[in-house]
Write an enzyme that holds these catalytic residues in place. Structure first.
Site, PDB file in Angstrom:
ATOM      1  N   SER A   1     -10.908  -0.651   3.163  1.00  0.00           N
ATOM      2  CA  SER A   1     -10.272  -0.991   4.439  1.00  0.00           C
ATOM      3  C   SER A   1      -9.841   0.301   5.120  1.00  0.00           C
ATOM      4  O   SER A   1      -9.151   1.115   4.505  1.00  0.00           O
ATOM      5  CB  SER A   1      -9.034  -1.846   4.215  1.00  0.00           C
ATOM      6  OG  SER A   1      -9.371  -3.035   3.547  1.00  0.00           O
TER       7      SER A   1
ATOM      8  N   ARG B   1       0.816  -1.221   0.000  1.00  0.00           N
ATOM      9  CA  ARG B   1       0.000   0.000   0.000  1.00  0.00           C
ATOM     10  C   ARG B   1       0.854   1.277   0.000  1.00  0.00           C
ATOM     11  O   ARG B   1       0.473   2.302   0.555  1.00  0.00           O
ATOM     12  CB  ARG B   1      -0.936   0.052   1.208  1.00  0.00           C
ATOM     13  CG  ARG B   1      -2.072  -0.935   1.168  1.00  0.00           C
ATOM     14  CD  ARG B   1      -3.039  -0.629   0.035  1.00  0.00           C
ATOM     15  NE  ARG B   1      -4.222  -1.483   0.108  1.00  0.00           N
ATOM     16  CZ  ARG B   1      -4.278  -2.741  -0.337  1.00  0.00           C
ATOM     17  NH1 ARG B   1      -3.227  -3.282  -0.925  1.00  0.00           N
ATOM     18  NH2 ARG B   1      -5.385  -3.439  -0.228  1.00  0.00           N
TER      19      ARG B   1
ATOM     20  N   GLU C   1      -5.482   3.591   6.561  1.00  0.00           N
ATOM     21  CA  GLU C   1      -5.076   3.372   5.172  1.00  0.00           C
ATOM     22  C   GLU C   1      -5.543   4.524   4.286  1.00  0.00           C
ATOM     23  O   GLU C   1      -4.765   5.030   3.487  1.00  0.00           O
ATOM     24  CB  GLU C   1      -5.634   2.019   4.702  1.00  0.00           C
ATOM     25  CG  GLU C   1      -4.972   1.465   3.461  1.00  0.00           C
ATOM     26  CD  GLU C   1      -5.752   1.792   2.232  1.00  0.00           C
ATOM     27  OE1 GLU C   1      -5.172   1.803   1.152  1.00  0.00           O
ATOM     28  OE2 GLU C   1      -6.959   2.061   2.348  1.00  0.00           O
TER      29      GLU C   1
HETATM   30  N1  EPU Z   1     -11.478 -11.108   9.028  1.00  0.00           N
HETATM   31  C1  EPU Z   1     -12.128 -11.006  10.215  1.00  0.00           C
HETATM   32  N2  EPU Z   1     -13.286 -10.271  10.273  1.00  0.00           N
HETATM   33  C2  EPU Z   1     -13.796  -9.642   9.188  1.00  0.00           C
HETATM   34  C3  EPU Z   1     -13.132  -9.758   7.961  1.00  0.00           C
HETATM   35  C4  EPU Z   1     -11.965 -10.473   7.898  1.00  0.00           C
HETATM   36  O1  EPU Z   1     -11.695 -11.535  11.214  1.00  0.00           O
HETATM   37  O2  EPU Z   1     -14.838  -8.969   9.324  1.00  0.00           O
HETATM   38  C5  EPU Z   1     -10.181 -11.822   8.970  1.00  0.00           C
HETATM   39  C6  EPU Z   1     -10.297 -13.233   8.482  1.00  0.00           C
HETATM   40  O3  EPU Z   1      -9.385 -14.013   9.220  1.00  0.00           O
HETATM   41  C7  EPU Z   1      -9.828 -13.129   7.054  1.00  0.00           C
HETATM   42  C8  EPU Z   1      -8.775 -12.041   7.133  1.00  0.00           C
HETATM   43  O4  EPU Z   1      -9.297 -11.159   8.124  1.00  0.00           O
HETATM   44  O5  EPU Z   1      -9.330 -14.328   6.587  1.00  0.00           O
HETATM   45  C9  EPU Z   1      -8.515 -11.298   5.848  1.00  0.00           C
HETATM   46  O6  EPU Z   1      -9.732 -10.733   5.399  1.00  0.00           O
HETATM   47  P1  EPU Z   1      -9.917 -10.283   3.868  1.00  0.00           P
HETATM   48  O7  EPU Z   1      -9.528 -11.390   2.968  1.00  0.00           O
HETATM   49  O8  EPU Z   1     -11.254  -9.693   3.719  1.00  0.00           O
HETATM   50  O9  EPU Z   1      -8.801  -9.198   3.676  1.00  0.00           O
HETATM   51  P2  EPU Z   1      -8.476  -7.868   4.487  1.00  0.00           P
HETATM   52  O10 EPU Z   1      -7.152  -8.070   5.125  1.00  0.00           O
HETATM   53  O11 EPU Z   1      -9.569  -7.450   5.361  1.00  0.00           O
HETATM   54  C10 EPU Z   1      -7.232  -6.906   2.392  1.00  0.00           C
HETATM   55  C11 EPU Z   1      -7.107  -5.559   1.737  1.00  0.00           C
HETATM   56  C12 EPU Z   1      -8.356  -5.294   0.888  1.00  0.00           C
HETATM   57  C13 EPU Z   1      -8.460  -6.387  -0.164  1.00  0.00           C
HETATM   58  C14 EPU Z   1      -8.557  -7.753   0.548  1.00  0.00           C
HETATM   59  C15 EPU Z   1      -8.539  -8.909  -0.396  1.00  0.00           C
HETATM   60  C16 EPU Z   1      -5.759  -4.140   3.167  1.00  0.00           C
HETATM   61  C17 EPU Z   1      -5.748  -3.027   4.157  1.00  0.00           C
HETATM   62  N3  EPU Z   1      -6.948  -4.516   2.736  1.00  0.00           N
HETATM   63  O12 EPU Z   1      -8.355  -6.820   3.285  1.00  0.00           O
HETATM   64  O13 EPU Z   1      -8.167  -4.051   0.239  1.00  0.00           O
HETATM   65  O14 EPU Z   1      -9.606  -6.196  -0.969  1.00  0.00           O
HETATM   66  O15 EPU Z   1      -7.402  -7.897   1.414  1.00  0.00           O
HETATM   67  O16 EPU Z   1      -7.257  -9.057  -0.918  1.00  0.00           O
HETATM   68  O17 EPU Z   1      -4.701  -4.645   2.808  1.00  0.00           O
HETATM   69  C18 EPU Z   1      -8.511  -1.716   0.642  1.00  0.00           C
HETATM   70  O18 EPU Z   1      -7.295  -1.605   0.705  1.00  0.00           O
HETATM   71  O19 EPU Z   1      -9.269  -0.721   0.793  1.00  0.00           O
HETATM   72  C19 EPU Z   1      -9.092  -3.026   0.428  1.00  0.00           C
HETATM   73  C20 EPU Z   1     -10.406  -3.223   0.422  1.00  0.00           C
END
Ligand code: EPU
Length: 375
Positions: free
Chosen positions: A267, A177, A367
């Site tokens: 995010s 990022r 972010e």
């Molecule tokens: N999880 C929870 N609770 C929730 C959602 C997720 O505990 O409500 C945990 C789960 O363990 C899950 C893990 O978090 O396996 C990861 O969740 P997710 O795959 O949704 O990914 P994220 O880390 O929340 C990141 C990016 C997103 C991107 C997704 C998919 C960042 C800050 N965010 O989110 O990017 O779409 O991965 O690759 O790196 C953004 O940057 O605005 C964004 C949406």
């Protein structure tokens, strides 16, 4: 300054200037002093250099999907980047498809076009809101891809020299990022530092595979019914990613306009990347993903901010029925339930970050870009 770009503003002392809130996906924030909509590159360059010459603070807005603007608004010029144009430079088996898009082009339209033509490398970045010009700045990423993997060059306006400067992807210092387009800042007037480079267009080098790049995200592979590392038709990746994003309230089109879970900046916190000590101190059960090595060769671990937030007691929908709340579909998204002000979102963000620090021992950082405010 004369410009053919459409400009709205207010003389000081008169009624409030043009609204910024409707330009952002969070739909909060006070007025701008002046708003310029730049539809051509000449208008964009003129608006930026004009504001700089006048000593006016400058805020560039693309899709407005990664922005939280203070209720006090912005005492300067807001330039909405609305430039258009997509050019196919070359297309051959060796070099792949070389595609250049203007900064103001809608990112997801470019992805859709790539998928339709069988150009691979950006299909997992389907459904991401915002404009092409924003993607290299914060190295937009999702589902195992980020734009650093496909960006060949980025053409910018250097606000220090007033000239254009083109960077090769390798010189952009891409990280999680981040890039030098985000970190290289200059104080052009007063104390306040602003981004040195304004993206004019970005050139992507995409493979002519027809099929996707190897699927690199476990949740996506599961959804597609394949193993991580396999290739599938790009259109299938696009469909699967759109479905995953929809389930998380992260598709922001007309059909989802009335779903307040989508009134977010994606995010709100980045996923913390920790050294061995920090990783060892994580709560039991916290997700841990290898994240390369640090300056001294030590292994780094990326954890999940969403998991930490939930673990600290802030479940999905936390804050309801208040005006600002965590999304009911994803704990990492702060949302405006319709009447929130920036202050409401900031208070919630502080409460969540403080709670995570106290209960999990990890500092999480915002972010989205915060304008006129901080956590
Ligand atoms: N999880 C929870 N609770 C929730 C959602 C997720 O505990 O409500 C945990 C789960 O363990 C899950 C893990 O978090 O396996 C990861 O969740 P997710 O795959 O949704 O990914 P994220 O880390 O929340 C990141 C990016 C997103 C991107 C997704 C998919 C960042 C800050 N965010 O989110 O990017 O779409 O991965 O690759 O790196 C953004 O940057 O605005 C964004 C949406």
């Amino acid at each position: 300054m004369t410009t053919s770009a459409s400009t709205t503003g207010s003389a000081s002392g008169s009624t409030a200037g043009p609204a910024i809130a409707p330009l952002t996906s969070l739909r909060v924030g006070g007025p701008a002093r002046r708003l310029v909509v730049a539809r051509t590159e000449d208008e964009l360059v003129e608006a930026v250099l004009g504001a700089d010459a006048a000593g006016e603070p400058l805020l560039l807005v693309g899709g407005g999907s990664n922005l939280l603007v203070a209720d006090a608004g912005f005492e300067g010029t807001v330039v909405q980047v609305a430039t258009t144009g997509v050019r196919l430079g070359s297309e051959d088996a060796c070099g792949g498809a070389v595609v250049t898009a203007a900064a103001g082009e809608r990112w997801d339209a470019l992805v859709a076009r790539a998928v339709a033509h069988g150009w691979s490398g950006v299909e997992a970045l389907s459904g991401i809101p915002g404009t092409v010009g924003a993607t290299p700045v914060q190295n937009v990423g999702a589902y195992g891809q980020d734009v650093s993997q496909t960006i060949a060059t980025v053409r910018t306006l250097d606000r220090v020299t007033g000239r254009q400067r083109t960077f090769a992807g390798a010189d952009l210092r891409f990280g999680y990022r981040t890039s030098r387009l985000k970190t290289e800042r200059v104080a052009l007037h007063g104390e306040h530092a602003e981004s040195r480079y304004v993206v004019l267009d970005a050139t992507f080098q995409l493979r002519l595979a027809g099929r996707s790049a190897p699927v690199a995200y476990a949740e996506l592979a599961r959804r597609l019914g394949v193993e991580v590392g396999e290739r599938v038709p790009s259109a299938d990746v696009r469909a699967a990613v759109l479905a995953l994003r929809e389930g998380k309230g992260m598709v922001w089109d007309e059909a989802h306009l009335h779903d307040h879970d989508t009134w977010s900046a994606g995010s709100f916190f980045t996923n913390p990347v920790l050294g061995p000590e920090g990783a060892a101190a994580l709560p039991e059960g916290a997700p841990r993903y290898p994240a390369g090595t640090g300056e001294h060769g030590e292994p780094l671990v990326k954890t999940s901010a969403a998991w930490l937030i939930e673990h600290a007691g802030f479940g999905k929908g936390y804050g309801l029925p208040g005006p600002a709340a965590l999304s009911t579909k994803h704990a990492l998204a702060l949302t405006n339930r319709g009447t929130a002000r920036a202050a409401d979102l900031l208070a919630l963000a502080r409460e969540v970050a403080d709670g995570v620090r106290e209960r999990c021992g990890v500092r999480i950082v915002n972010e989205p870009v915060l304008v006129g405010c901080s956590l």
